[in-house]
Design a protein around this motif. Sequence first.
Motif, PDB file in Angstrom:
ATOM      1  N   ILE A  25      -4.596  -0.357  -5.658  1.00  0.00           N
ATOM      2  CA  ILE A  25      -3.603  -1.422  -5.582  1.00  0.00           C
ATOM      3  C   ILE A  25      -4.349  -2.742  -5.433  1.00  0.00           C
ATOM      4  O   ILE A  25      -5.306  -2.849  -4.653  1.00  0.00           O
ATOM      5  N   ARG A  85      -0.224  -6.540  -8.539  1.00  0.00           N
ATOM      6  CA  ARG A  85      -1.000  -5.693  -7.631  1.00  0.00           C
ATOM      7  C   ARG A  85      -0.715  -4.211  -7.872  1.00  0.00           C
ATOM      8  O   ARG A  85      -1.597  -3.363  -7.727  1.00  0.00           O
ATOM      9  N   GLU A  86       0.523  -3.901  -8.267  1.00  0.00           N
ATOM     10  CA  GLU A  86       0.867  -2.519  -8.618  1.00  0.00           C
ATOM     11  C   GLU A  86      -0.011  -2.019  -9.760  1.00  0.00           C
ATOM     12  O   GLU A  86      -0.363  -0.837  -9.826  1.00  0.00           O
ATOM     13  N   TYR A  87      -0.388  -2.925 -10.654  1.00  0.00           N
ATOM     14  CA  TYR A  87      -1.219  -2.563 -11.801  1.00  0.00           C
ATOM     15  C   TYR A  87      -2.710  -2.728 -11.505  1.00  0.00           C
ATOM     16  O   TYR A  87      -3.527  -2.782 -12.420  1.00  0.00           O
ATOM     17  N   ALA A 143       3.676  -8.783  -6.705  1.00  0.00           N
ATOM     18  CA  ALA A 143       3.793  -7.347  -6.416  1.00  0.00           C
ATOM     19  C   ALA A 143       3.540  -6.505  -7.662  1.00  0.00           C
ATOM     20  O   ALA A 143       2.863  -5.468  -7.604  1.00  0.00           O
ATOM     21  N   VAL A 144       4.067  -6.945  -8.803  1.00  0.00           N
ATOM     22  CA  VAL A 144       3.869  -6.201 -10.049  1.00  0.00           C
ATOM     23  C   VAL A 144       2.398  -6.215 -10.451  1.00  0.00           C
ATOM     24  O   VAL A 144       1.834  -5.183 -10.842  1.00  0.00           O
ATOM     25  N   ARG A 198       4.746  -7.134 -16.232  1.00  0.00           N
ATOM     26  CA  ARG A 198       4.133  -5.847 -16.607  1.00  0.00           C
ATOM     27  C   ARG A 198       3.462  -5.944 -17.976  1.00  0.00           C
ATOM     28  O   ARG A 198       2.351  -5.448 -18.173  1.00  0.00           O
TER      29      ARG A 198
END
Length: 430
Positions: free
Chosen positions: A134, A60-62, A57-58, A28
């Motif tokens: 995403i 792509r979350e951002y 995953a993190v 992050r």
Amino acid sequence: MGLKVSISGVRGLFPEDLTLEHVMNFTRVFSSMLSDRCALAMDTRISSKSIASVASAVLREYGIDVYNLGVAPTPVLVRESNASRVGAGIMVTASHNPLEWNGLKFALNGREVPADLLLKSSNSSKKSKSISRIGVEYWSSSSASSIYLDDLFRFLELDGYDAEGVRVAVDTAHGSSRAYILEILARLGFRAVVMDSIAVDPTGSDLAHLYTAVSNGCRLGIALDMDGDRAVVLTGQRYKPDDTLLICLAKAVEMGCRSIAVSIDTSNAVRDLARAMNCKLLYSKVGEANVVDTMLKNGCGAGGEGSSAGFIMAGFNLCRDGLLASALSLSMLDRLDEVMEYSKRYSVRRGKVDARGIKHDRISDLLLSRHDYSESITMDGIKLVLDESTWVLVRPSNTEDVVRLSVESESTDRCNELYRMYEQMIKDAG
């Protein structure tokens, strides 16, 4: 042991010291430094796939698109992270640490980012812009492989080189560099004798199997670590990690490099080579990032670390690159004996002492209270220069809870004697 956060990345015993929560938090923070793309690669540890999945995953979350290289070496990831390509990268690896460990390395614009810098930036881990989408994950391992190898051969002007089946023994520790080094050998016309072991750290492992192969007809032995940034080159004589750097720097100077930077834990053989080839030599703290900083500040074309068998060439990759080092060494076969004469003069012994209970101030006092040295260097730990050919370096490790001890001298007996004496001195500081 605890989580280790340093200029060399973040790493620890997984999942006890390095947890998936750590992976999420560091990713992050790193994502706050990125625009919209990031490359991702991993070594072959059992836990690497799970960690890479969480990091992806993190990201792509951002809202960051992930270019997943799959299993690939650190130098390939760093080169792919160059600004002209993806711009950033995360490597899942604990490098030369034991298989039970894992970790993360971060790269931005073609350079590794110290994890301790990310730790300091953790208070600003949220992206300043709103996230409207995403990210998407793309798999691009084959294209990254071919681009890296094509670039390497062009840079070193190796197209057309033909070794005509000369045998080379290779140990990749079943790591991420295996397919790459085999392709390099095949393109150059060498016959690979694969002898993969579990020697995760080739600089500190017994490489007797490679010695045997060289004694039985292989022209060279090459051992790489799990993420391919270290390459140990065995020529048949007494081995030390510094030999890789020595061979590669000789080639770099031939290619026009007039100044080089190395860490202070590097054999005097490199100093002697630089003097003989009229090349300026600069020293830095131990650690890849420190060497690169010194190279960039002083316009050095090449550099590295003797203790880690690490070589860096500014025009190609601003990180230790075991594949580049291997290719350079292979191209130097006709000059190896000449270059290795510099190495034959010295004996080097390196090791580590458990740091638990050790008082570092006490170590400093004990070392500096001695009167048998001509110079003391406190750039990184304490290095005592005893004479023109003999030195002792004591410093805390960047990657483990240990104190590292390095000794060099012309005499093997004196080298071992000094090592035992200073090892006991470190233990007495507890």
